[in-house]
Write an enzyme that holds these catalytic residues in place. Structure first.
Site, PDB file in Angstrom:
ATOM      1  N   THR A 189       1.250  -0.945   0.074  1.00 53.08           N
ATOM      2  CA  THR A 189       0.172   0.029  -0.005  1.00 53.08           C
ATOM      3  C   THR A 189       0.859   1.371  -0.018  1.00 53.08           C
ATOM      4  O   THR A 189       2.300   1.243   0.794  1.00 53.08           O
ATOM      5  CB  THR A 189      -1.294   0.189   1.232  1.00 53.08           C
ATOM      6  OG1 THR A 189      -1.723  -0.917   1.087  1.00 53.08           O
ATOM      7  CG2 THR A 189      -1.525   1.121   0.687  1.00 53.08           C
ATOM      8  N   PHE A 224       0.929   5.165   0.517  1.00 52.29           N
ATOM      9  CA  PHE A 224       0.520   6.323   1.275  1.00 52.29           C
ATOM     10  C   PHE A 224       1.542   7.574   1.254  1.00 52.29           C
ATOM     11  O   PHE A 224       2.176   7.988   0.447  1.00 52.29           O
ATOM     12  CB  PHE A 224       0.679   6.879   2.710  1.00 52.29           C
ATOM     13  CG  PHE A 224       0.061   4.891   3.493  1.00 52.29           C
ATOM     14  CD1 PHE A 224      -0.977   4.741   4.227  1.00 52.29           C
ATOM     15  CD2 PHE A 224       0.247   3.692   3.162  1.00 52.29           C
ATOM     16  CE1 PHE A 224      -1.842   3.911   4.417  1.00 52.29           C
ATOM     17  CE2 PHE A 224      -0.169   2.385   3.970  1.00 52.29           C
ATOM     18  CZ  PHE A 224      -0.797   2.880   4.874  1.00 52.29           C
TER      19      PHE A 224
END
Length: 365
Positions: free
Chosen positions: A265, A267
């Site tokens: 992921t 960010f």
């Protein structure tokens, strides 16, 4: 080797370690003193310099001859920089909670322990907290390698005055957590819907009869399991991180249960200020095309013309009208680079709308 010889060799190494630790302590304090003096000389009030920290970490990785891996080196020096920074001012960082989320992990990776955390209940709240000045920085998820873009983050970037000043990538390794010790006893699995999807095949194989219950976050799932077990002995588990297991005192029944071991992921770090070039940067902007044939191609041509590499193109429905779209673009380079500046200027002349979201250092391991 006799016990006496072994004991003597161990003592030699331990004595060397003690001497090295004393040197490290002395040098760390010397570094902190220089960092504090730099803070006193700066007159813009900006404590956190992501471009400078990225340069430091990249230089140290280049110098590293081992045996410590690159990730260990960056972890050590991020902690040192964080604690040096805290001597000048403790930064306030907002992220999506509760504690134990991957958003918190991203905030810890980027800012270290020397910060004050503001735990938010939603991505919207992270934006509002930074916009209102209640936090210096915000950390929000923007895309997952398996599940794609986080639409809410993209929509908020379009309307918010905040700038992107950094990015963090976190490998996502899910664990099955419970108060139980026998995995065969699990009848319900709680987690965020994306995490349930990312562990779909593993669940089919290992817990085919267990009910899957989506909740607002993985950490919330772990907290619920702790409370459920404590209250009525329900045979339930959560999919969450190792940190969530520590925070909520849960047993780890299985590790790395994600179907894709490369699951990652990304960010974004949000702030009210721009960032200077680091030498290895990325620029993000959002744009809309004029409603005419070849409009999208016209937007992309200036990038090729000025030798700018595009790393992402993401479309989202515009809020202004049906079947109208905006395009989120990531390119290599900083807006202060001559070729990037020329390319963006030309794209702006062809677009019906363009908003620069920020130039920032590429994520460091």
């Amino acid at each position: 080797m006799s016990k006496e010889q072994l004991s003597s060799l161990l003592k030699q190494h331990r004595d060397q370690i003690d001497a090295i630790d004393e040197q490290i302590l002395k040098l760390a304090n010397e570094r902190a003193s220089h960092a504090r003096h730099i803070g006193e000389l700066k007159d813009d009030g900006v404590i956190y310099r992501p471009e400078r920290e990225a340069q430091v970490l990249r230089r140290l990785m280049d110098l590293n001859a081992g045996p410590l891996p690159a990730e260990a080196v960056t972890n050590i020096f991020r902690s040192i920089m964080s604690n040096c920074r805290a001597l000048e001012k403790e930064l306030t960082v907002a992220f999506l909670g509760p504690l134990g989320t991957y958003s918190e992990e991203a905030a810890l990776k980027q800012f270290g322990e020397g910060k004050h955390a503001v735990v938010c209940g939603s991505i919207d709240e992270v934006f509002r907290t930074v916009e209102s000045g209640q936090a210096d920085y915000g950390v929000v998820p923007v895309e997952n390698s398996n599940e794609g873009a986080v639409g809410l983050t993209l929509d908020l970037l379009l309307s918010s005055p905040l700038r992107i000043c950094g990015e963090v990538t976190i490998p996502i390794h899910h664990c099955l957590l419970s108060k139980q010790t026998d995995i065969q006893q699990i009848s319900h699995v709680f987690s965020h819907s994306q995490s349930l999807a990312q562990c779909h095949e593993w669940l089919n194989k290992m817990l085919p009869k267990a009910e899957r219950e989506p909740v607002t976050s993985n950490a919330r799932a772990a907290q619920m399991i702790h409370d459920l077990i404590a209250a009525d002995g329900t045979f339930a588990a959560a999919i969450a991180s190792k940190r969530a297991a520590e925070l909520f005192n849960l047993n780890i029944l299985a590790e790395n249960i994600e179907d894709d071991p490369k699951n990652t992921t990304r960010f974004l770090v949000l702030s009210a200020h721009d960032v200077a070039p680091s030498g290895q940067d990325k620029t993000s902007f959002v744009t809309a095309t004029k409603n005419q044939p070849g409009a999208i191609l016209g937007l992309l041509e200036p990038l090729a013309k000025h030798n700018v590499s595009m790393t992402k193109l993401e479309s989202r429905p515009a809020k202004g009208g049906m079947w109208e779209y905006v395009f989120y673009v990531d390119i290599e380079g900083h807006v202060q680079d001559a070729n990037v500046a020329s390319a963006i200027q030309e794209v702006t002349s062809k677009a019906s709308y363009l908003k620069l979201l920020g130039s920032y250092p590429l994520a460091v391991v």
